[in-house]
Design a protein around this motif. Sequence first.
Motif, short mmCIF file in Angstrom:
data_model
loop_
_atom_site.label_atom_id
_atom_site.label_comp_id
_atom_site.label_asym_id
_atom_site.label_seq_id
_atom_site.Cartn_x
_atom_site.Cartn_y
_atom_site.Cartn_z
N PRO A 116 34.51 48.40 40.94
CA PRO A 116 33.29 47.89 41.26
C PRO A 116 33.53 47.93 42.76
O PRO A 116 34.60 47.84 43.36
N THR A 117 32.38 48.53 43.60
CA THR A 117 32.53 48.63 44.95
C THR A 117 31.70 47.50 45.70
O THR A 117 31.95 47.47 46.84
N TRP A 118 31.26 46.40 44.98
CA TRP A 118 30.64 45.29 45.88
C TRP A 118 31.08 43.92 44.65
O TRP A 118 31.29 44.13 43.83
N GLY A 119 31.36 43.05 45.53
CA GLY A 119 31.61 41.61 44.90
C GLY A 119 33.07 41.73 44.42
O GLY A 119 33.31 40.96 43.49
N ARG A 153 26.17 35.60 57.51
CA ARG A 153 25.11 34.59 56.70
C ARG A 153 25.47 35.25 55.32
O ARG A 153 24.93 34.63 54.37
N GLU A 154 25.99 36.45 55.12
CA GLU A 154 26.27 36.69 53.68
C GLU A 154 27.27 37.70 53.91
O GLU A 154 27.79 38.15 54.90
N CYS A 155 27.68 38.06 52.52
CA CYS A 155 28.83 39.16 52.50
C CYS A 155 28.78 39.63 51.38
O CYS A 155 28.94 39.14 50.18
N HIS A 156 28.82 41.12 51.18
CA HIS A 156 28.32 41.97 49.79
C HIS A 156 29.84 42.10 49.11
O HIS A 156 29.78 42.66 48.18
N VAL A 157 30.93 42.12 49.69
CA VAL A 157 32.25 42.52 49.15
C VAL A 157 32.90 41.25 48.54
O VAL A 157 33.60 41.66 47.60
N LEU A 158 32.27 39.99 48.91
CA LEU A 158 32.76 38.91 48.26
C LEU A 158 31.71 38.94 47.06
O LEU A 158 30.62 39.21 47.01
N PRO A 159 32.44 37.91 46.28
CA PRO A 159 31.27 37.55 44.81
C PRO A 159 30.17 36.78 45.34
O PRO A 159 30.29 35.97 46.41
N ARG A 160 29.17 37.07 44.89
CA ARG A 160 27.79 36.57 45.24
C ARG A 160 28.07 35.22 45.37
O ARG A 160 27.37 34.73 46.57
N THR A 263 48.74 37.66 45.60
CA THR A 263 47.91 38.45 44.40
C THR A 263 46.95 39.42 44.76
O THR A 263 46.43 39.59 46.09
N GLN A 264 46.63 40.36 43.82
CA GLN A 264 45.77 41.52 44.69
C GLN A 264 44.28 41.28 44.76
O GLN A 264 43.94 40.02 43.97
N VAL A 265 43.76 41.55 45.63
CA VAL A 265 42.24 41.14 46.04
C VAL A 265 41.46 41.41 44.94
O VAL A 265 40.46 40.66 44.64
N ASN A 266 41.64 42.49 44.43
CA ASN A 266 40.52 43.09 43.39
C ASN A 266 41.25 43.13 42.21
O ASN A 266 41.98 44.00 41.58
N HIS A 267 40.71 41.99 41.22
CA HIS A 267 41.17 41.97 39.89
C HIS A 267 41.10 42.92 38.94
O HIS A 267 41.99 43.47 37.98
N ALA A 268 39.88 43.57 38.88
CA ALA A 268 39.44 44.72 37.95
C ALA A 268 40.61 45.64 38.12
O ALA A 268 41.04 46.65 37.34
N PHE A 422 40.33 48.62 47.95
CA PHE A 422 39.51 47.89 49.11
C PHE A 422 38.35 48.77 49.30
O PHE A 422 38.11 49.54 50.38
N PRO A 423 37.24 48.94 48.42
CA PRO A 423 36.01 49.81 48.74
C PRO A 423 35.63 49.55 50.09
O PRO A 423 35.76 48.03 50.50
#
Length: 497
Positions: A116-119, A153-160, A263-268, A422-423
Amino acid sequence: MSDVLNIESLDLEARGIARRDGKVVFVEGALPGERVTAVTLRRKPSYETARVDEVLRPSSQRVVPRCPHFGVCGGCAMQHLEPSTQVAIKQRSLEDTFWHVGKLRPARVLAPLQGPTWGYRYRARLSVRVVPKKGGVLVGFHERKSSFVADMRECHVLPRHVSDLLLPLREMIGSMSAPDRMPQIEVSLGDGVTALVLRHLLPLTDGDIAILRAFAARHNVQWWLQAKGPDTVHALEPEHNDALSYTMPEFGLRMPYRPTDFTQVNHAINRAMVSRALKLLEVQPTDRVADLFCGLGNFTLPLATQGREAVGVEGSKALTDRAYDAASRHGLGDRTSFATLNLFEVDAHWLRSLGYFDRMLIDPPREGAHAVSQALAELAHEERPRRIVYVSCNPATLARDAAILVHEGGYLLKSAGVINMFPHTGHVESIAVFETLDAAGVLEVKERARQRAIQAAADAVAAEEAKLAAAAEKAAAKQAATDAYLARVAAEAEAQQ
């Protein structure tokens, strides 16, 4: 004043690279193939930095950044570039680094590992600052190349649901007793759990604790508190101590961890990376396998499900103790063992003391595994692992270590490829596979390395001798000039008498 530049390529900070009058110009906001006008930011003798003023001819790979804070926030560098092109640039960077640093090319380039490239970002460190000019408390990443905190006010690489907490966290911190003494919040997501670690430099009041509990109930998060160093981290509610974990269903594993553990940032991507690493390692049921820089056992436990024995080595005893506890809970205690050792200081004697390994996995931090690579290169053919899988977060140190294994140790670089952990950033994670030559081939490589070392030593001696000779010649010339001057002065004095 703006200059017109043609962008040739991209560096890993996502700056376009152009050339003007023989000098390299790094252009923020420009992409390969573009023609832009740019304003110079800094001039150095060998390069300049600049910023795009106007894109005259856009790249076909340019996209509109999804995040409104892109360009100011330092969390992302490549949102203006189509995601598959980001991966292609990282792959090219890996291959170029192998060649420039190690004079190596992998026999096979692995397909990029993507997700995934977002969230995707399940771990993050958010800075907290009180900035009255911007309305009070800011919570977010640093601005690009700055110590200031971005007004996010928002961040699209973090989960919603984590992105949605940014503004409520501002309000919460602002309502506490000492908001200017709470410098950061670490975010750590497990399966079904969102943990937030509040760093506080002053003791929290009863009112502060009540505010945290109310926030946790409203937003379904767990609070952890950190008054000083990492050892002081503890859950606000004791029942949350063992709640955080991630799973690897392919291996039937649940991996517990604390929110400040690595731990790795990106679980998937982590699940896919572990799966690929084990496939590339080709572990057999009779194999004894080493996992160096094992941490909490992210690779060790999956390896133990496939081989005869998995041995994890890490510099922190706290981590190896917890890794063994996790192995025991999964019924793998009799197939795993762990050792605590500084892997930046090991040698061949230490490797031999651990016994023979059929295969080895190496997953070092950015500093790489220089000492381990040198120790492996010194092992005789019959002492060494036949295959090594090296997972890297720094192409430069991977290439350096690969050069040792190949040019000094008699291994082949069988394959390598990037992992897009890290996309939208310049971070390059990668994986490489090494396989030993036969006994004769190892001896031949070692002999060539020995001859190169002898020649290098001779060249160094010759260079030092030449340097000393030049210095002696310069001193003699200086002395001769001094003698001539003194003789002339004496002659002139004698003539005047």
